[in-house]
Write a protein that holds these residues in place. Structure first.
Motif, PDB file in Angstrom:
ATOM      1  N   SER A 134      -8.723 -49.136  46.668  1.00 22.52           N
ATOM      2  CA  SER A 134      -8.424 -49.841  48.285  1.00 22.52           C
ATOM      3  C   SER A 134      -8.980 -48.785  49.482  1.00 22.52           C
ATOM      4  CB  SER A 134      -7.042 -49.115  48.477  1.00 22.52           C
ATOM      5  OG  SER A 134      -6.900 -49.330  49.427  1.00 22.52           O
ATOM      6  N   PHE A 135      -9.630 -47.197  48.526  1.00 22.98           N
ATOM      7  CA  PHE A 135     -10.780 -46.864  49.631  1.00 22.98           C
ATOM      8  C   PHE A 135     -11.730 -46.846  49.213  1.00 22.98           C
ATOM      9  CE2 PHE A 135      -6.713 -43.910  49.044  1.00 22.98           C
ATOM     10  CZ  PHE A 135      -6.102 -44.143  50.559  1.00 22.98           C
ATOM     11  N   MET A 136     -12.338 -46.561  47.500  1.00 24.35           N
ATOM     12  CA  MET A 136     -13.586 -47.686  47.702  1.00 24.35           C
ATOM     13  C   MET A 136     -13.903 -48.975  48.601  1.00 24.35           C
ATOM     14  SD  MET A 136     -15.355 -45.275  45.771  1.00 24.35           S
ATOM     15  CE  MET A 136     -16.374 -46.246  45.510  1.00 24.35           C
ATOM     16  N   ALA A 137     -12.725 -49.675  48.544  1.00 22.22           N
ATOM     17  CA  ALA A 137     -13.145 -51.709  49.454  1.00 22.22           C
ATOM     18  C   ALA A 137     -14.002 -50.825  50.327  1.00 22.22           C
ATOM     19  CB  ALA A 137     -11.712 -52.225  49.106  1.00 22.22           C
ATOM     20  N   GLY A 138     -12.456 -50.026  51.586  1.00 26.11           N
ATOM     21  CA  GLY A 138     -13.005 -49.865  52.296  1.00 26.11           C
ATOM     22  C   GLY A 138     -14.362 -49.101  53.255  1.00 26.11           C
ATOM     23  N   THR A 139     -14.487 -47.786  52.029  1.00 32.52           N
ATOM     24  CA  THR A 139     -16.041 -47.573  51.795  1.00 32.52           C
ATOM     25  C   THR A 139     -17.297 -48.953  51.543  1.00 32.52           C
ATOM     26  OG1 THR A 139     -14.995 -45.156  51.130  1.00 32.52           O
ATOM     27  CG2 THR A 139     -17.244 -46.003  51.174  1.00 32.52           C
ATOM     28  N   GLY A 140     -16.951 -49.687  51.540  1.00 34.74           N
ATOM     29  CA  GLY A 140     -18.064 -50.703  50.351  1.00 34.74           C
ATOM     30  C   GLY A 140     -18.032 -51.415  52.160  1.00 34.74           C
ATOM     31  N   VAL A 141     -16.800 -51.347  52.614  1.00 33.76           N
ATOM     32  CA  VAL A 141     -16.730 -52.081  54.689  1.00 33.76           C
ATOM     33  C   VAL A 141     -17.866 -51.779  54.930  1.00 33.76           C
ATOM     34  CG1 VAL A 141     -15.315 -53.116  56.305  1.00 33.76           C
ATOM     35  CG2 VAL A 141     -14.607 -53.693  53.113  1.00 33.76           C
ATOM     36  N   THR A 142     -17.510 -50.906  55.351  1.00 31.52           N
ATOM     37  CA  THR A 142     -18.495 -49.881  56.150  1.00 31.52           C
ATOM     38  C   THR A 142     -19.631 -49.513  55.424  1.00 31.52           C
ATOM     39  OG1 THR A 142     -16.252 -48.143  56.064  1.00 31.52           O
ATOM     40  CG2 THR A 142     -18.722 -47.829  56.842  1.00 31.52           C
ATOM     41  N   PHE A 143     -20.327 -50.036  54.801  1.00 32.38           N
ATOM     42  CA  PHE A 143     -21.633 -50.077  54.077  1.00 32.38           C
ATOM     43  C   PHE A 143     -22.168 -51.664  54.677  1.00 32.38           C
ATOM     44  CE2 PHE A 143     -20.808 -46.266  51.225  1.00 32.38           C
ATOM     45  CZ  PHE A 143     -22.077 -45.349  51.525  1.00 32.38           C
ATOM     46  N   ALA A 144     -21.401 -52.488  54.417  1.00 35.61           N
ATOM     47  CA  ALA A 144     -21.285 -53.555  54.499  1.00 35.61           C
ATOM     48  C   ALA A 144     -21.559 -54.264  55.843  1.00 35.61           C
ATOM     49  CB  ALA A 144     -20.536 -54.921  54.202  1.00 35.61           C
ATOM     50  N   ILE A 145     -21.177 -53.742  56.531  1.00 33.29           N
ATOM     51  CA  ILE A 145     -21.668 -53.189  57.850  1.00 33.29           C
ATOM     52  C   ILE A 145     -22.603 -51.498  58.896  1.00 33.29           C
ATOM     53  CG2 ILE A 145     -20.688 -53.191  60.994  1.00 33.29           C
ATOM     54  CD1 ILE A 145     -19.490 -55.345  58.328  1.00 33.29           C
ATOM     55  N   GLY A 146     -22.881 -51.005  57.936  1.00 33.34           N
ATOM     56  CA  GLY A 146     -23.953 -50.367  58.476  1.00 33.34           C
ATOM     57  C   GLY A 146     -25.077 -50.387  58.471  1.00 33.34           C
ATOM     58  N   LEU A 147     -25.343 -50.451  56.793  1.00 39.13           N
ATOM     59  CA  LEU A 147     -26.736 -50.722  56.761  1.00 39.13           C
ATOM     60  C   LEU A 147     -27.362 -52.174  57.107  1.00 39.13           C
ATOM     61  CD1 LEU A 147     -25.635 -50.988  52.568  1.00 39.13           C
ATOM     62  CD2 LEU A 147     -27.254 -48.893  53.953  1.00 39.13           C
ATOM     63  N   PRO A 148     -27.150 -53.508  57.337  1.00 39.82           N
ATOM     64  CA  PRO A 148     -26.792 -53.794  58.192  1.00 39.82           C
ATOM     65  C   PRO A 148     -28.126 -53.496  59.241  1.00 39.82           C
ATOM     66  CG  PRO A 148     -26.079 -55.769  56.972  1.00 39.82           C
ATOM     67  CD  PRO A 148     -26.279 -54.096  56.937  1.00 39.82           C
ATOM     68  N   TRP A 149     -27.366 -53.563  59.826  1.00 42.17           N
ATOM     69  CA  TRP A 149     -27.382 -52.740  61.626  1.00 42.17           C
ATOM     70  C   TRP A 149     -28.592 -51.715  61.640  1.00 42.17           C
ATOM     71  CZ3 TRP A 149     -23.381 -53.210  65.657  1.00 42.17           C
ATOM     72  CH2 TRP A 149     -23.348 -52.863  66.323  1.00 42.17           C
ATOM     73  N   LEU A 150     -27.889 -50.852  60.231  1.00 37.20           N
ATOM     74  CA  LEU A 150     -29.171 -49.618  60.193  1.00 37.20           C
ATOM     75  C   LEU A 150     -30.159 -50.222  60.116  1.00 37.20           C
ATOM     76  CD1 LEU A 150     -29.792 -46.566  59.696  1.00 37.20           C
ATOM     77  CD2 LEU A 150     -29.182 -46.959  57.509  1.00 37.20           C
ATOM     78  N   ALA A 151     -30.757 -51.548  59.725  1.00 33.57           N
ATOM     79  CA  ALA A 151     -31.814 -52.128  59.658  1.00 33.57           C
ATOM     80  C   ALA A 151     -32.513 -52.302  60.100  1.00 33.57           C
ATOM     81  CB  ALA A 151     -32.098 -52.670  58.071  1.00 33.57           C
ATOM     82  N   ALA A 152     -31.451 -53.130  61.094  1.00 33.04           N
ATOM     83  CA  ALA A 152     -32.314 -53.767  62.434  1.00 33.04           C
ATOM     84  C   ALA A 152     -32.803 -52.780  63.099  1.00 33.04           C
ATOM     85  CB  ALA A 152     -30.994 -54.751  62.353  1.00 33.04           C
ATOM     86  N   SER A 153     -32.269 -51.765  63.496  1.00 33.66           N
ATOM     87  CA  SER A 153     -32.041 -51.174  64.320  1.00 33.66           C
ATOM     88  C   SER A 153     -33.689 -49.987  64.307  1.00 33.66           C
ATOM     89  CB  SER A 153     -30.954 -50.323  64.185  1.00 33.66           C
ATOM     90  OG  SER A 153     -31.250 -48.546  65.009  1.00 33.66           O
ATOM     91  N   LEU A 154     -33.810 -49.879  63.010  1.00 32.87           N
ATOM     92  CA  LEU A 154     -34.766 -49.201  62.588  1.00 32.87           C
ATOM     93  C   LEU A 154     -35.814 -49.651  62.308  1.00 32.87           C
ATOM     94  CD1 LEU A 154     -33.161 -45.210  61.042  1.00 32.87           C
ATOM     95  CD2 LEU A 154     -34.417 -46.317  63.649  1.00 32.87           C
TER      96      LEU A 154
END
Length: 194
Positions: A134-154
């Motif tokens: 469950s917690f790895m799934a939650g961590t994965g969701v954070t990365f799934a949103i965070g990584l594209p945002w990071l790429a677009a931002s920078l």
């Protein structure tokens, strides 16, 4: 007679400890936001995204409060941080933080708390293995949103995004998920009604 509450569905750990009511729900939501802000100050500085205790708090809050209260807690955390409460990492605050490279992770916290809360309401957090998944799934969701945002931002390439926004955090993410997977099932055992 039922008590009015924001907690929908099956009971979570918080419901085991505290009776459901709007007042306790509001207190739990605020407490979850505060815990996230507090653990955000536990940090290992890296650029462009520091390693913080925020994600551990998100996992614990979602699992303990359930989907709706977990989501509301992370929304409160984000909104209060935007309006000036200095509780994002490094005691930062403001819209520029959410609009910046780390903003996707903050938005991801909302969905991660919702997912871990939803899984907790289905008793996935009561045994170590289920809690870890469950917690790895939650961590994965954070990365799934965070990584594209990071790429677009920078303006990063795919490989640059992985090198700066994922790889340095994999071991820490697993450790946080393991830590939470030890805490929550133990708390369930300690609060078991006899």
């Amino acid at each position: 007679m039922s008590t009015l509450s924001l907690a929908a569905g099956r009971p979570t750990l918080a419901d085991r400890l505290i009776s459901r009511s709007i007042l306790t729900d509001v207190m739990l939501v605020a407490g979850g936001a505060a815990l996230t802000g507090l653990l955000a100050q536990v940090t290992v500085p890296l650029w462009p995204v520091p390693i913080t205790g925020q994600t551990l708090a998100v996992l614990l809050v979602g699992s303990t409060l359930g989907a709706l209260r977990g989501v509301l807690s992370m929304v409160l955390y984000a909104v209060l941080g935007v309006v000036g409460v200095p509780w994002f990492s490094d005691a930062s605050a403001g819209l520029h933080v959410v609009a910046g490279p780390t903003g996707g992770y903050i938005i991801g916290f909302i969905l991660a708390a919702g997912l871990t809360g939803w899984l907790a309401q289905r008793s996935r957090d009561r045994k170590v293995l289920g809690a870890f998944v469950s917690f790895m799934a939650g961590t994965g969701v954070t990365f799934a949103i965070g990584l594209p945002w990071l790429a677009a931002s920078l303006g990063l390439t795919f490989e640059q995004t992985l090198q700066s926004g994922l790889y340095p955090f994999l071991v820490g993410g697993v450790i946080k998920a393991l830590l939470a997977a030890g805490i929550i099932p133990l708390a369930w055992k300690l609060t078991a009604r006899k």
